[in-house]
Design a protein around this motif. Sequence first.
Motif, PDB file in Angstrom:
ATOM      1  N   GLY A  16      31.909  40.096  37.563  1.00  0.00           N
ATOM      2  CA  GLY A  16      32.866  39.141  38.094  1.00  0.00           C
ATOM      3  C   GLY A  16      34.289  39.661  38.089  1.00  0.00           C
ATOM      4  N   SER A  17      35.216  38.764  38.442  1.00  0.00           N
ATOM      5  CA  SER A  17      36.626  39.133  38.576  1.00  0.00           C
ATOM      6  C   SER A  17      37.523  38.117  37.878  1.00  0.00           C
ATOM      7  N   ASN A  62      41.329  55.775  32.438  1.00  0.00           N
ATOM      8  CA  ASN A  62      40.124  56.213  33.153  1.00  0.00           C
ATOM      9  C   ASN A  62      39.040  55.144  33.146  1.00  0.00           C
ATOM     10  N   SER A  63      38.991  54.371  32.077  1.00  0.00           N
ATOM     11  CA  SER A  63      37.928  53.378  31.926  1.00  0.00           C
ATOM     12  C   SER A  63      38.024  52.231  32.922  1.00  0.00           C
ATOM     13  N   VAL A  64      39.208  52.046  33.529  1.00  0.00           N
ATOM     14  CA  VAL A  64      39.378  50.929  34.464  1.00  0.00           C
ATOM     15  C   VAL A  64      39.698  51.389  35.874  1.00  0.00           C
ATOM     16  N   LYS A  65      39.920  52.670  36.044  1.00  0.00           N
ATOM     17  CA  LYS A  65      40.303  53.201  37.346  1.00  0.00           C
ATOM     18  C   LYS A  65      39.244  52.872  38.394  1.00  0.00           C
ATOM     19  N   GLY A  66      39.685  52.357  39.517  1.00  0.00           N
ATOM     20  CA  GLY A  66      38.764  51.974  40.585  1.00  0.00           C
ATOM     21  C   GLY A  66      38.261  50.542  40.480  1.00  0.00           C
ATOM     22  N   ARG A  67      38.498  49.901  39.333  1.00  0.00           N
ATOM     23  CA  ARG A  67      38.050  48.515  39.143  1.00  0.00           C
ATOM     24  C   ARG A  67      39.222  47.554  38.965  1.00  0.00           C
ATOM     25  N   PHE A  68      40.290  48.025  38.334  1.00  0.00           N
ATOM     26  CA  PHE A  68      41.464  47.186  38.083  1.00  0.00           C
ATOM     27  C   PHE A  68      42.601  47.626  38.995  1.00  0.00           C
ATOM     28  N   SER A  85      34.699  43.888  39.086  1.00  0.00           N
ATOM     29  CA  SER A  85      33.533  44.584  38.517  1.00  0.00           C
ATOM     30  C   SER A  85      33.629  44.646  36.997  1.00  0.00           C
ATOM     31  N   LEU A  86      33.935  43.522  36.412  1.00  0.00           N
ATOM     32  CA  LEU A  86      34.136  43.487  34.953  1.00  0.00           C
ATOM     33  C   LEU A  86      32.866  43.853  34.210  1.00  0.00           C
ATOM     34  N   LYS A  87      33.068  44.530  33.102  1.00  0.00           N
ATOM     35  CA  LYS A  87      31.977  44.955  32.238  1.00  0.00           C
ATOM     36  C   LYS A  87      32.109  44.298  30.872  1.00  0.00           C
ATOM     37  N   PHE A  88      31.023  44.277  30.146  1.00  0.00           N
ATOM     38  CA  PHE A  88      31.038  43.706  28.799  1.00  0.00           C
ATOM     39  C   PHE A  88      32.111  44.396  27.948  1.00  0.00           C
ATOM     40  N   ASP A  89      32.264  45.705  28.120  1.00  0.00           N
ATOM     41  CA  ASP A  89      33.225  46.459  27.322  1.00  0.00           C
ATOM     42  C   ASP A  89      34.675  46.141  27.668  1.00  0.00           C
ATOM     43  N   VAL A 118      40.099  37.774  27.376  1.00  0.00           N
ATOM     44  CA  VAL A 118      39.122  38.007  28.443  1.00  0.00           C
ATOM     45  C   VAL A 118      37.775  38.261  27.783  1.00  0.00           C
ATOM     46  N   THR A 119      36.810  37.461  28.143  1.00  0.00           N
ATOM     47  CA  THR A 119      35.465  37.614  27.600  1.00  0.00           C
ATOM     48  C   THR A 119      34.492  37.805  28.749  1.00  0.00           C
ATOM     49  N   VAL A 120      33.767  38.913  28.705  1.00  0.00           N
ATOM     50  CA  VAL A 120      32.797  39.224  29.747  1.00  0.00           C
ATOM     51  C   VAL A 120      31.400  39.102  29.151  1.00  0.00           C
TER      52      VAL A 120
END
Length: 122
Positions: A16-17, A62-68, A85-89, A118-120
């Motif tokens: 989700g977003s 790097n962990s969020v590049k392309g998603r945030f 494209s949120l992830k649990f992490d 923020v909780t995924v």
Amino acid sequence: QVQLVESGGGLVQAGGSLRLSCAAPGRTIRRYAVGWFRRAPGKEREFVATISWSGENTYYANSVKGRFTISRDNAENTVYLQMDSLKFDDTAVYYCNADFAVVTNPGHFGSWGQGTQVTVSL
């Protein structure tokens, strides 16, 4: 240091977003670079994204590049963090902070606002 207020967090399913907002009530942040940082449970605060005062330059972990995507509306005196494209992490408390120069080291700042959770979920 500019006092900032974060908002927009919540509970979202993986994939989700959410869009976070960072504002400075009663002050202008248009001359400041603004960064987003986060602290996950049991972990140190880490850099997420930052944007220059003009909005021309953005930097991402790097962990969020392309998603945030970080953006700003200086007319509205607000900086946004669009999270797709949120992830649990990505579960963490998200904070913003400002300085005249771009800063990616959270240790640079001496104080922080309350942040927004923020909780995924899986």
